[in-house]
Design a protein around this motif. Structure first.
Motif, PDB file in Angstrom:
ATOM      1  N   PRO A 179       0.642  -1.513   0.010  1.00  0.00           N
ATOM      2  CA  PRO A 179      -0.094   0.029  -0.035  1.00  0.00           C
ATOM      3  C   PRO A 179       0.869   1.313  -0.015  1.00  0.00           C
ATOM      4  CG  PRO A 179      -0.867  -1.463   1.594  1.00  0.00           C
ATOM      5  CD  PRO A 179       0.522  -2.251   1.163  1.00  0.00           C
ATOM      6  N   SER A 180       0.455   2.247  -0.949  1.00  0.00           N
ATOM      7  CA  SER A 180       1.587   3.137  -1.304  1.00  0.00           C
ATOM      8  C   SER A 180       0.900   4.557  -1.652  1.00  0.00           C
ATOM      9  CB  SER A 180       2.630   3.006  -2.236  1.00  0.00           C
ATOM     10  OG  SER A 180       2.049   2.378  -3.552  1.00  0.00           O
ATOM     11  N   ASP A 181      -0.478   4.882  -1.488  1.00  0.00           N
ATOM     12  CA  ASP A 181      -1.207   6.024  -1.670  1.00  0.00           C
ATOM     13  C   ASP A 181      -0.335   7.102  -0.828  1.00  0.00           C
ATOM     14  OD1 ASP A 181      -2.419   4.451   0.472  1.00  0.00           O
ATOM     15  OD2 ASP A 181      -3.584   6.362   0.786  1.00  0.00           O
ATOM     16  N   ASP A 182      -0.181   8.417  -1.409  1.00  0.00           N
ATOM     17  CA  ASP A 182       0.395   9.386  -0.721  1.00  0.00           C
ATOM     18  C   ASP A 182       1.703   9.287  -0.619  1.00  0.00           C
ATOM     19  OD1 ASP A 182      -0.118  12.095  -0.476  1.00  0.00           O
ATOM     20  OD2 ASP A 182      -0.966  11.677   1.474  1.00  0.00           O
ATOM     21  N   ILE A 183       2.477   8.319  -1.248  1.00  0.00           N
ATOM     22  CA  ILE A 183       4.093   8.229  -1.018  1.00  0.00           C
ATOM     23  C   ILE A 183       4.856   8.240  -2.307  1.00  0.00           C
ATOM     24  CG2 ILE A 183       5.752   6.206  -0.732  1.00  0.00           C
ATOM     25  CD1 ILE A 183       3.771   5.016   1.317  1.00  0.00           C
ATOM     26  N   ASP A 184       5.582   9.305  -2.008  1.00  0.00           N
ATOM     27  CA  ASP A 184       6.527   9.250  -3.231  1.00  0.00           C
ATOM     28  C   ASP A 184       8.235   9.242  -2.839  1.00  0.00           C
ATOM     29  OD1 ASP A 184       7.514  10.209  -5.815  1.00  0.00           O
ATOM     30  OD2 ASP A 184       7.103  12.128  -5.331  1.00  0.00           O
ATOM     31  N   ALA A 185       8.798   8.763  -4.035  1.00  0.00           N
ATOM     32  CA  ALA A 185      10.271   8.522  -3.749  1.00  0.00           C
ATOM     33  C   ALA A 185      11.018   8.945  -4.924  1.00  0.00           C
ATOM     34  CB  ALA A 185      10.550   7.187  -3.000  1.00  0.00           C
ATOM     35  N   GLY A 186      12.207   9.626  -4.746  1.00  0.00           N
ATOM     36  CA  GLY A 186      12.860   9.898  -5.945  1.00  0.00           C
ATOM     37  C   GLY A 186      14.308   9.773  -5.675  1.00  0.00           C
ATOM     38  N   VAL A 187      15.307  10.003  -6.779  1.00  0.00           N
ATOM     39  CA  VAL A 187      16.696  10.126  -6.718  1.00  0.00           C
ATOM     40  C   VAL A 187      17.012  11.459  -6.557  1.00  0.00           C
ATOM     41  CG1 VAL A 187      18.694   9.593  -8.030  1.00  0.00           C
ATOM     42  CG2 VAL A 187      16.796   8.185  -8.274  1.00  0.00           C
ATOM     43  N   CYS A 188      17.763  11.726  -5.430  1.00  0.00           N
ATOM     44  CA  CYS A 188      18.097  13.066  -5.148  1.00  0.00           C
ATOM     45  C   CYS A 188      19.272  13.095  -4.204  1.00  0.00           C
ATOM     46  CB  CYS A 188      16.722  13.952  -4.704  1.00  0.00           C
ATOM     47  SG  CYS A 188      16.993  15.531  -4.224  1.00  0.00           S
ATOM     48  N   GLY A 189      20.315  14.118  -4.295  1.00  0.00           N
ATOM     49  CA  GLY A 189      21.074  14.444  -3.425  1.00  0.00           C
ATOM     50  C   GLY A 189      20.737  15.119  -2.142  1.00  0.00           C
ATOM     51  N   LEU A 190      21.142  15.158  -1.174  1.00  0.00           N
ATOM     52  CA  LEU A 190      20.745  16.069   0.023  1.00  0.00           C
ATOM     53  C   LEU A 190      20.922  17.584  -0.407  1.00  0.00           C
ATOM     54  CD1 LEU A 190      19.702  16.113   2.999  1.00  0.00           C
ATOM     55  CD2 LEU A 190      22.102  16.243   3.831  1.00  0.00           C
ATOM     56  N   ALA A 191      21.976  17.807  -0.957  1.00  0.00           N
ATOM     57  CA  ALA A 191      22.309  19.173  -1.350  1.00  0.00           C
ATOM     58  C   ALA A 191      21.183  19.790  -2.293  1.00  0.00           C
ATOM     59  CB  ALA A 191      23.820  19.450  -1.740  1.00  0.00           C
ATOM     60  N   GLU A 192      20.554  18.701  -3.061  1.00  0.00           N
ATOM     61  CA  GLU A 192      19.764  19.430  -3.974  1.00  0.00           C
ATOM     62  C   GLU A 192      18.214  19.618  -3.435  1.00  0.00           C
ATOM     63  OE1 GLU A 192      21.002  16.954  -7.920  1.00  0.00           O
ATOM     64  OE2 GLU A 192      20.711  15.786  -6.133  1.00  0.00           O
ATOM     65  N   VAL A 193      18.034  18.997  -2.121  1.00  0.00           N
ATOM     66  CA  VAL A 193      16.731  19.179  -1.720  1.00  0.00           C
ATOM     67  C   VAL A 193      16.055  20.518  -1.604  1.00  0.00           C
ATOM     68  CG1 VAL A 193      15.284  18.564   0.426  1.00  0.00           C
ATOM     69  CG2 VAL A 193      17.115  16.917  -0.354  1.00  0.00           C
ATOM     70  N   PRO A 194      16.745  21.611  -1.153  1.00  0.00           N
ATOM     71  CA  PRO A 194      16.382  22.842  -1.078  1.00  0.00           C
ATOM     72  C   PRO A 194      15.478  23.342  -2.350  1.00  0.00           C
ATOM     73  CG  PRO A 194      18.240  22.810   0.358  1.00  0.00           C
ATOM     74  CD  PRO A 194      18.170  21.500  -0.690  1.00  0.00           C
ATOM     75  N   GLY A 195      16.055  22.620  -3.425  1.00  0.00           N
ATOM     76  CA  GLY A 195      15.662  23.086  -4.738  1.00  0.00           C
ATOM     77  C   GLY A 195      14.412  22.707  -5.343  1.00  0.00           C
ATOM     78  N   LEU A 196      13.978  21.841  -4.379  1.00  0.00           N
ATOM     79  CA  LEU A 196      12.650  20.992  -4.873  1.00  0.00           C
ATOM     80  C   LEU A 196      11.348  21.799  -4.496  1.00  0.00           C
ATOM     81  CD1 LEU A 196      13.632  17.277  -3.612  1.00  0.00           C
ATOM     82  CD2 LEU A 196      13.776  18.273  -6.009  1.00  0.00           C
TER      83      LEU A 196
END
Length: 270
Positions: free
Chosen positions: A113-130
């Motif tokens: 069960p995965s409703d309202d779940i998202d996962a993606g490839v990203c480095g920690l330093a890139e997170v503020p730009g999301l």
């Protein structure tokens, strides 16, 4: 998919760090589905994120995570995202710098069960730009000691956290509080990607980092020795001490007796 087809896909996507049941009797951590070891990638340990996280949430929030959002930094296969959703969390997001783990997370999303779940490839330093909205609870597990700048990295996660941040990290115990160089492979699946990284020496360092990031209220979940003179600890940090009300009621602080304090000093313990 048949059980054999599921097993073949588990093997193709391996090795796995998160052991999760995706069908009756079919688990990602089952030795029967493990691929041949690849020395370049290493052999990850296998853990059950559902069991681990259920114990944590039960200690903190007796009502579960209902009404709370959840962020997992370095989410691996996303096991804690699915565990958080099972415990009632709403919006859940996880990221990992390695595509290997996110491929596993997307596979799991097809079977758990995965409703309202998202996962993606990203480095920690890139997170503020999301452009992410802040989350109520953040898991910062298995990442602090893989970062070239652990204080700045933790601050990124802290700035996205409204209520509670959970740090689980390896340590290099020392009499002097600080950070100790941890050069590591860029290729091994369970390492960082920068080559340069640092171990905190212990609980005091992690608490100070959390306080500087705006989380002055902390509780130590555990702190134990591991192999090769290393350690492992988990510290919870909160912006408001009231977050720990339930935990403090069920696990009251034990104040050492005068005799035990004296014994500790004689043995060189703090």
């Amino acid at each position: 998919m048949t059980n054999d087809e599921l097993g073949a896909e588990i093997r193709r996507l391996g090795p796995w760090h998160h052991d999760i049941e995706i069908a009756p009797g079919i688990r990602t951590g089952d030795p029967a589905w493990r691929p041949e070891p690849d020395p370049a990638f290493g052999t990850p340990s296998v853990i059950d994120p559902f069991a681990n996280f259920e114990r944590t949430v039960a200690d903190l929030f007796p009502e579960g995570l209902k009404g709370r959002s959840f962020l997992d930094c370095a989410c691996n296969a996303g096991g804690y995202l699915f565990a958080a959703r099972k415990l009632g969390a709403g919006r859940c997001f996880g990221f990992d710098v390695r595509e290997h783990w996110i491929r596993q997370a997307h596979f799991l999303a097809e079977h758990v069960p995965s409703d309202d779940i998202d996962a993606g490839v990203c480095g920690l330093a890139e997170v503020p730009g999301l452009g992410l909205k802040p989350y109520d609870v953040t898991l910062f597990s298995g990442i602090l000691y893989h970062l070239p700048d652990p204080v700045a990295g933790l601050k990124i996660a802290a700035d996205l956290t409204k209520e509670l941040i959970i740090i689980n990290t390896a340590t290099f115990p020392s009499r002097q509080d600080g950070l100790i160089l941890n050069p590591e492979s860029r290729a091994a699946l369970m390492s960082g990607v920068d080559g340069l990284a640092w171990y905190p020496t212990g609980e005091t360092v992690v608490r100070e980092m959390l306080a500087w990031c705006g989380f002055p209220h902390t509780r130590l979940r555990f702190n134990h020795a591991t192999a090769n003179k290393r350690g492992r600890l988990e510290v919870w940090g909160a912006r408001d001490a009231a977050v720990f009300d339930h935990y403090d009621r069920i696990r009251p602080l034990v104040v050492p007796s005068r005799l035990s304090r004296l014994t500790g000093r004689l043995l060189g313990r703090r």
